[in-house]
Design a protein around this motif. Structure first.
Motif, PDB file in Angstrom:
ATOM      1  N   PHE A 265       0.978  -1.182  -0.066  1.00 43.78           N
ATOM      2  CA  PHE A 265      -0.010   0.206   0.134  1.00 43.78           C
ATOM      3  C   PHE A 265       1.017   1.399   0.038  1.00 43.78           C
ATOM      4  O   PHE A 265       0.265   2.277  -0.455  1.00 43.78           O
ATOM      5  CB  PHE A 265      -0.922  -0.136   1.246  1.00 43.78           C
ATOM      6  CG  PHE A 265      -1.897  -1.172   1.287  1.00 43.78           C
ATOM      7  CD1 PHE A 265      -3.091  -1.133   0.271  1.00 43.78           C
ATOM      8  CD2 PHE A 265      -1.822  -2.416   2.062  1.00 43.78           C
ATOM      9  CE1 PHE A 265      -3.888  -2.190   0.308  1.00 43.78           C
ATOM     10  CE2 PHE A 265      -2.676  -3.164   2.087  1.00 43.78           C
ATOM     11  CZ  PHE A 265      -3.821  -3.260   1.337  1.00 43.78           C
TER      12      PHE A 265
ATOM     13  N   TYR B  21      -4.775   5.514  -2.355  1.00 44.83           N
ATOM     14  CA  TYR B  21      -5.590   4.992  -1.250  1.00 44.83           C
ATOM     15  C   TYR B  21      -6.753   5.982  -0.637  1.00 44.83           C
ATOM     16  O   TYR B  21      -7.758   6.090  -0.292  1.00 44.83           O
ATOM     17  CB  TYR B  21      -4.643   4.381  -0.175  1.00 44.83           C
ATOM     18  CG  TYR B  21      -5.146   3.448   0.890  1.00 44.83           C
ATOM     19  CD1 TYR B  21      -6.186   3.990   1.838  1.00 44.83           C
ATOM     20  CD2 TYR B  21      -5.181   1.937   0.560  1.00 44.83           C
ATOM     21  CE1 TYR B  21      -6.582   3.073   2.806  1.00 44.83           C
ATOM     22  CE2 TYR B  21      -5.866   1.200   1.761  1.00 44.83           C
ATOM     23  CZ  TYR B  21      -6.413   1.758   2.537  1.00 44.83           C
ATOM     24  OH  TYR B  21      -6.953   0.916   3.611  1.00 44.83           O
TER      25      TYR B  21
ATOM     26  N   ARG C  92     -10.495   5.432  -1.588  1.00 46.21           N
ATOM     27  CA  ARG C  92     -11.056   4.468  -0.745  1.00 46.21           C
ATOM     28  C   ARG C  92     -12.429   5.054  -0.150  1.00 46.21           C
ATOM     29  O   ARG C  92     -12.331   6.172   0.418  1.00 46.21           O
ATOM     30  CB  ARG C  92     -10.171   3.831   0.316  1.00 46.21           C
ATOM     31  CG  ARG C  92      -9.109   2.755  -0.325  1.00 46.21           C
ATOM     32  CD  ARG C  92      -9.700   1.535  -0.302  1.00 46.21           C
ATOM     33  NE  ARG C  92      -8.828   0.564  -0.857  1.00 46.21           N
ATOM     34  CZ  ARG C  92      -8.409  -0.428   0.125  1.00 46.21           C
ATOM     35  NH1 ARG C  92      -8.796  -0.470   1.114  1.00 46.21           N
ATOM     36  NH2 ARG C  92      -7.384  -1.194  -0.289  1.00 46.21           N
TER      37      ARG C  92
ATOM     38  N   GLY D 298      -3.364   3.340   8.311  1.00 46.30           N
ATOM     39  CA  GLY D 298      -3.111   3.727   6.879  1.00 46.30           C
ATOM     40  C   GLY D 298      -3.329   5.180   6.655  1.00 46.30           C
ATOM     41  O   GLY D 298      -2.457   5.870   7.326  1.00 46.30           O
ATOM     42  N   THR D 299      -4.133   5.696   5.554  1.00 40.93           N
ATOM     43  CA  THR D 299      -3.941   7.139   5.686  1.00 40.93           C
ATOM     44  C   THR D 299      -4.900   7.885   6.436  1.00 40.93           C
ATOM     45  O   THR D 299      -5.004   9.246   6.503  1.00 40.93           O
ATOM     46  CB  THR D 299      -4.514   7.338   4.209  1.00 40.93           C
ATOM     47  OG1 THR D 299      -5.720   7.027   3.900  1.00 40.93           O
ATOM     48  CG2 THR D 299      -3.573   6.804   3.080  1.00 40.93           C
TER      49      THR D 299
ATOM     50  N   ASN E  20     -10.408   3.184  -6.498  1.00 43.20           N
ATOM     51  CA  ASN E  20     -10.639   2.091  -5.443  1.00 43.20           C
ATOM     52  C   ASN E  20     -10.482   0.829  -5.540  1.00 43.20           C
ATOM     53  O   ASN E  20      -9.509   0.199  -4.804  1.00 43.20           O
ATOM     54  CB  ASN E  20     -12.094   2.436  -4.954  1.00 43.20           C
ATOM     55  CG  ASN E  20     -12.370   1.553  -3.953  1.00 43.20           C
ATOM     56  OD1 ASN E  20     -11.690   1.089  -3.056  1.00 43.20           O
ATOM     57  ND2 ASN E  20     -13.945   1.026  -3.676  1.00 43.20           N
TER      58      ASN E  20
ATOM     59  N   SER F 292      -6.604   0.136  -5.979  1.00 44.19           N
ATOM     60  CA  SER F 292      -5.725   0.510  -4.701  1.00 44.19           C
ATOM     61  C   SER F 292      -5.685  -0.872  -3.635  1.00 44.19           C
ATOM     62  O   SER F 292      -5.019  -0.636  -2.649  1.00 44.19           O
ATOM     63  CB  SER F 292      -6.223   1.512  -4.006  1.00 44.19           C
ATOM     64  OG  SER F 292      -7.641   1.373  -3.227  1.00 44.19           O
ATOM     65  N   HIS F 293      -6.367  -1.948  -4.095  1.00 44.51           N
ATOM     66  CA  HIS F 293      -6.318  -3.046  -3.035  1.00 44.51           C
ATOM     67  C   HIS F 293      -4.918  -3.875  -3.565  1.00 44.51           C
ATOM     68  O   HIS F 293      -4.337  -3.779  -4.631  1.00 44.51           O
ATOM     69  CB  HIS F 293      -7.485  -3.902  -3.252  1.00 44.51           C
ATOM     70  CG  HIS F 293      -8.772  -3.612  -2.900  1.00 44.51           C
ATOM     71  ND1 HIS F 293      -9.149  -4.030  -1.550  1.00 44.51           N
ATOM     72  CD2 HIS F 293      -9.619  -2.404  -3.123  1.00 44.51           C
ATOM     73  CE1 HIS F 293     -10.143  -3.326  -1.193  1.00 44.51           C
ATOM     74  NE2 HIS F 293     -10.457  -2.567  -2.243  1.00 44.51           N
TER      75      HIS F 293
END
Length: 253
Positions: free
Chosen positions: A10, A17, A21, A51-52, A204, A207-208
């Motif tokens: 990631f 992301y 997301r 994460g973000t 989205n 971004s996995h």
């Protein structure tokens, strides 16, 4: 590709992301407050695998005294940029960089599955105060939608692995698979949706980790084909993504 490699993939797409997301509905944090029996305002919270900072920001807005715990360089930097008032601590759930009995609530938004539950469960119990709670949740796409099922099949064929959008386990399996069956566990399923431009939906999806480890060429090939499929289903270019948030809250004795 190993699980740690997938988890750290990631960092190559932190901005993507953050921008694309989905977030979470207000009903999610309402449910956490109801189940734990205390407001988030003033609660000492650690959001692990932050994460973000998508979930961290929501907790902060509710008035929680929250810290973000994140192992990835780029993800942590994006979190600091997005919510500069929240401390970001480097670390992960297998070895929490937090003092014993120091938190009322530990949250994992879309991140618990990256931990080794043989280590992360004892770590959560160490850091939680007596009566504190561990809250885990995931956005899962509404699997009854025919277009979602068809998209999942195309992703599985292209990447060799599906996204975490499929069938949810039953209540007993949910706690067992999460590794927290020995706690006093409550589960809630919360349905919500958002409508986004086609490009946001595709960003989205890609971004996995299944796509991040696939590489740019493989992702471009998927996007070229997928844009055509979705254009037929959503001719106005707007995609309704329907989610069910799968929430598990385990209370510490």
């Amino acid at each position: 590709m190993t699980t740690p490699s997938r988890a750290h993939s990631f960092n190559a797409a932190a901005a993507q992301y953050a921008a694309n997301r989905p977030s979470y509905p207000a009903a999610l944090l309402d449910a956490v407050e109801e189940i734990t029996g205390r407001p988030l305002a003033g609660a000492r919270v650690a959001d692990v695998g932050a994460g973000t900072g998508i979930a961290t920001a929501l907790l902060h807005e509710r008035g929680a005294d929250v810290v973000a715990v994140e192992p990835g360089d780029a993800m942590a930097a994006e979190c600091r940029r997005t919510i500069p008032d929240v401390p970001v601590i480097r670390g992960d759930g297998n070895a929490l960089p937090l003092a014993d009995a120091s938190r009322d609530l530990i949250t994992y938004a879309q991140s618990w599955h990256w931990t080794d539950t043989g280590r992360s469960v004892p770590e959560a119990l160490r850091v939680l105060r007596p009566g504190g709670a561990l809250a885990l949740w995931w956005n899962t796409a509404a699997a009854e939608k025919p277009w979602v099922l068809a998209q999942n099949e195309r992703i599985a064929r292209h990447c060799g692995v599906g996204l975490p959008y499929g069938k949810r386990p039953d209540d007993g399996d949910a706690a067992r698979l999460a590794g927290i069956a020995d706690l006093d566990v409550t589960r809630r399923l919360l349905r919500w949706s958002r409508t986004v431009p086609l490009d946001v939906h595709l960003a989205n999806i890609t971004s996995h980790s299944a796509f991040l480890v696939l590489g740019k060429a493989g992702t471009r090939a998927f996007l070229a084909e997928e844009r055509g499929h979705l254009g037929e289903t959503f001719p106005d270019g707007m995609v309704q993504e329907t989610y069910v948030v799968d929430l598990l809250v385990g209370t510490r004795p």
